[in-house]
Design an enzyme around this catalytic site. Structure first.
Site, mmCIF file in Angstrom:
data_model
loop_
_atom_site.group_PDB
_atom_site.id
_atom_site.type_symbol
_atom_site.label_atom_id
_atom_site.label_comp_id
_atom_site.label_asym_id
_atom_site.label_seq_id
_atom_site.Cartn_x
_atom_site.Cartn_y
_atom_site.Cartn_z
ATOM 1 N N SER A 82 0.730 -1.446 0.145
ATOM 2 C CA SER A 82 -0.237 -0.062 0.339
ATOM 3 C C SER A 82 0.853 0.908 0.286
ATOM 4 O O SER A 82 1.509 1.732 0.845
ATOM 5 C CB SER A 82 -1.230 0.058 1.204
ATOM 6 O OG SER A 82 -1.435 1.926 1.571
ATOM 7 N N TYR B 189 -3.381 0.721 10.304
ATOM 8 C CA TYR B 189 -3.158 0.589 9.381
ATOM 9 C C TYR B 189 -1.890 1.277 8.575
ATOM 10 O O TYR B 189 -1.376 0.515 8.120
ATOM 11 C CB TYR B 189 -4.421 0.630 8.326
ATOM 12 C CG TYR B 189 -3.901 0.228 6.565
ATOM 13 C CD1 TYR B 189 -4.389 -0.757 6.643
ATOM 14 C CD2 TYR B 189 -3.780 1.526 5.987
ATOM 15 C CE1 TYR B 189 -4.607 -1.213 4.719
ATOM 16 C CE2 TYR B 189 -4.078 0.785 4.802
ATOM 17 C CZ TYR B 189 -4.012 -0.624 3.860
ATOM 18 O OH TYR B 189 -3.899 -1.043 2.783
ATOM 19 N N LYS C 11 1.544 -1.058 7.878
ATOM 20 C CA LYS C 11 2.192 -1.210 6.287
ATOM 21 C C LYS C 11 3.765 -0.405 5.946
ATOM 22 O O LYS C 11 4.043 -0.839 5.313
ATOM 23 C CB LYS C 11 0.802 -0.582 5.157
ATOM 24 C CG LYS C 11 -0.651 -0.842 5.039
ATOM 25 C CD LYS C 11 -0.668 -2.491 4.145
ATOM 26 C CE LYS C 11 -1.066 -3.556 4.166
ATOM 27 N NZ LYS C 11 -1.377 -4.059 3.521
#
Length: 261
Positions: free
Chosen positions: A137, A150, A154
């Site tokens: 990502s 998140y 990531k």
């Protein structure tokens, strides 16, 4: 790497980017594909549309024993040439994220890449060739408003991919980190409706279809690029972040304020 004639494992293969990769790889002549996902029925439906040998495996990628069992099941296709560690989850949470949420997202977004690498790299080293594609990502290069776990996981995923490339790149193993921004997947569309994270991604740029991402992935694998960026503007955002972090953060705060109002 060209995927023609290759045996490939894809996690998170039941929908979104994983399903699009499976379809594109099969269309390009992959010899065999192992589709792994918690949703075994959906993965089976994807497999039914592929014109190559397939193995479907229900797998919780946050469990190392299940990842090893998945790789063992995939071995009936032959040696694994390309391992696509693609599964990922979000939380939509900030400081209020619970310890359980942190543990779950760390297991899927970080440890799953570690487990996949530990399962396939020994065989790849023996053969002197292999490829790891880790879905990380753009949040791993930039950040993710509205979802602290998140953003953190990531970043860790990108760091691990870099370490793999550094450690094994001269031993025949290639590594790519796939870092898209907005892609029309269940992870994003739920976020658009329910929270800041999805709205911020939608406001930041173009929302790509999974099939468009798969197209860029094929080109990136053939060029053996470490960073595969379906949204090319991400490279410019990274440059701005590195050259003037304060200005970059100020601009991002303005974007977030805009989607909150």
């Amino acid at each position: 790497m060209r995927v023609t004639g290759k045996n490939i494992v894809i996690t998170g293969a039941a929908s979104g980017i994983g399903a699009a990769l499976a379809r594109r790889f099969a269309a390009d002549g992959a010899a065999g594909i192992c589709l792994a996902d918690l949703d075994e029925d959906a993965a089976t439906r994807v497999a039914a549309g592929l014109e190559c040998r397939t193995v479907v495996r229900r797998t919780d990628v946050g469990d190392e024993a299940q990842v090893r069992a998945m790789v063992e099941a995939a071995s009936e296709l032959g040696p694994i040439d390309l391992m696509c560690s693609n599964a990922g989850i979000g939380t939509g949470a900030g400081l209020e994220a619970t310890a359980e949420q942190w543990a779950a997202i760390w297991a899927v977004n970080v440890q799953a890449h570690v487990y996949a690498a530990r399962a396939v790299i020994p065989g790849m080293l023996e053969r002197g060739t292999g490829y790891l594609l880790n879905t990380c990502s753009a949040a791993g290069l930039l950040t993710q408003p509205g979802d602290a776990p998140y953003a953190v996981t990531k970043h860790a995923a990108v760091a691990f991919a870099e370490w793999l490339a550094l450690t094994y790149g001269d031993r025949g193993i290639k590594v790519s980190a796939l870092c898209p921004q907005g892609v029309r997947t269940p992870l994003l569309t739920g976020g658009i409706e329910e929270g800041l994270a999805g709205r911020a991604v939608a406001a930041a740029g173009t929302i790509l279809e999974p099939e468009e991402v798969a197209e860029v992935v094929v080109a990136g694998l053939e060029a053996e690029k470490f960073l595969i960026l379906p949204h090319p503007e991400v490279a410019e955002y990274v440059r701005r972040k590195a050259s003037d972090p304060d200005r970059w953060l100020s601009g991002l705060r303005r974007l977030v304020a805009g989607v909150q109002n």
